[in-house]
Design an enzyme around this catalytic site. Sequence first.
Site, PDB file in Angstrom:
ATOM      1  N   VAL A  30      40.786  38.022  37.098  1.00  0.00           N
ATOM      2  CA  VAL A  30      40.472  36.631  37.400  1.00  0.00           C
ATOM      3  C   VAL A  30      41.626  36.018  38.181  1.00  0.00           C
ATOM      4  O   VAL A  30      42.791  36.306  37.907  1.00  0.00           O
ATOM      5  CB  VAL A  30      40.272  35.822  36.092  1.00  0.00           C
ATOM      6  CG1 VAL A  30      40.046  34.356  36.373  1.00  0.00           C
ATOM      7  CG2 VAL A  30      39.140  36.396  35.273  1.00  0.00           C
ATOM      8  N   CYS A  31      41.292  35.163  39.153  1.00  0.00           N
ATOM      9  CA  CYS A  31      42.289  34.360  39.849  1.00  0.00           C
ATOM     10  C   CYS A  31      41.647  33.017  40.196  1.00  0.00           C
ATOM     11  O   CYS A  31      40.581  32.684  39.687  1.00  0.00           O
ATOM     12  CB  CYS A  31      42.824  35.079  41.084  1.00  0.00           C
ATOM     13  SG  CYS A  31      41.633  35.223  42.429  1.00  0.00           S
ATOM     14  N   GLN A  32      42.262  32.282  41.077  1.00  0.00           N
ATOM     15  CA  GLN A  32      41.738  30.963  41.415  1.00  0.00           C
ATOM     16  C   GLN A  32      40.501  31.049  42.310  1.00  0.00           C
ATOM     17  O   GLN A  32      39.493  30.433  42.035  1.00  0.00           O
ATOM     18  CB  GLN A  32      42.820  30.117  42.093  1.00  0.00           C
ATOM     19  CG  GLN A  32      42.405  28.694  42.388  1.00  0.00           C
ATOM     20  CD  GLN A  32      42.097  27.885  41.137  1.00  0.00           C
ATOM     21  OE1 GLN A  32      42.650  28.119  40.072  1.00  0.00           O
ATOM     22  NE2 GLN A  32      41.198  26.925  41.257  1.00  0.00           N
TER      23      GLN A  32
END
Length: 171
Positions: free
Chosen positions: A59-61
């Site tokens: 997960v990231c932005q």
Amino acid sequence: MTTSISAQDLADQLASKRITVIDVREPMEYASGHIAGSMNVPLSRLHQADLPQGPLVLVCQSGNRSSQGLNRLLDRGHPHPVVDLAGGLPNWQQAGYPVRKLKNAPLPLMRQVQIAAGSLILLGLILSNVVAPGWIALTWFVGAGLTFAGVSGFCGMARLLAVMPWNKVSI
């Protein structure tokens, strides 16, 4: 082969504890909001991290760094299934799922850049009217820096602010 997972599917798998979420953002970003129970392993350290066994969701932005991490792990021959969260953390939040924020989280870096750039522009305008007209160059400099950041994707002010003491986060 599926390389991404929806927020709904991730929530279902988290509820059944069948998956581990790895947040590949920097600690400062992680502190400002992350999926509860996720581990923070920044993308720059993903290749050397001791990752848990079993299926992983990165997960990231925006989905950009998690996609890069996914490709790195797949290229490395990671032995377990790995996918990334489609649309990143904003997609998770838009689906109505909560994020956990740490108490010591600094302001998001882009807000800090906006505050610093706006303050420098105002300072340059005030000084150019009160002290000497040459101070208007400060507003030109900041404006050129923001334009360069938008075009190139490199923001020197963000890099500088990221290493400031108030942005050091221990997780």
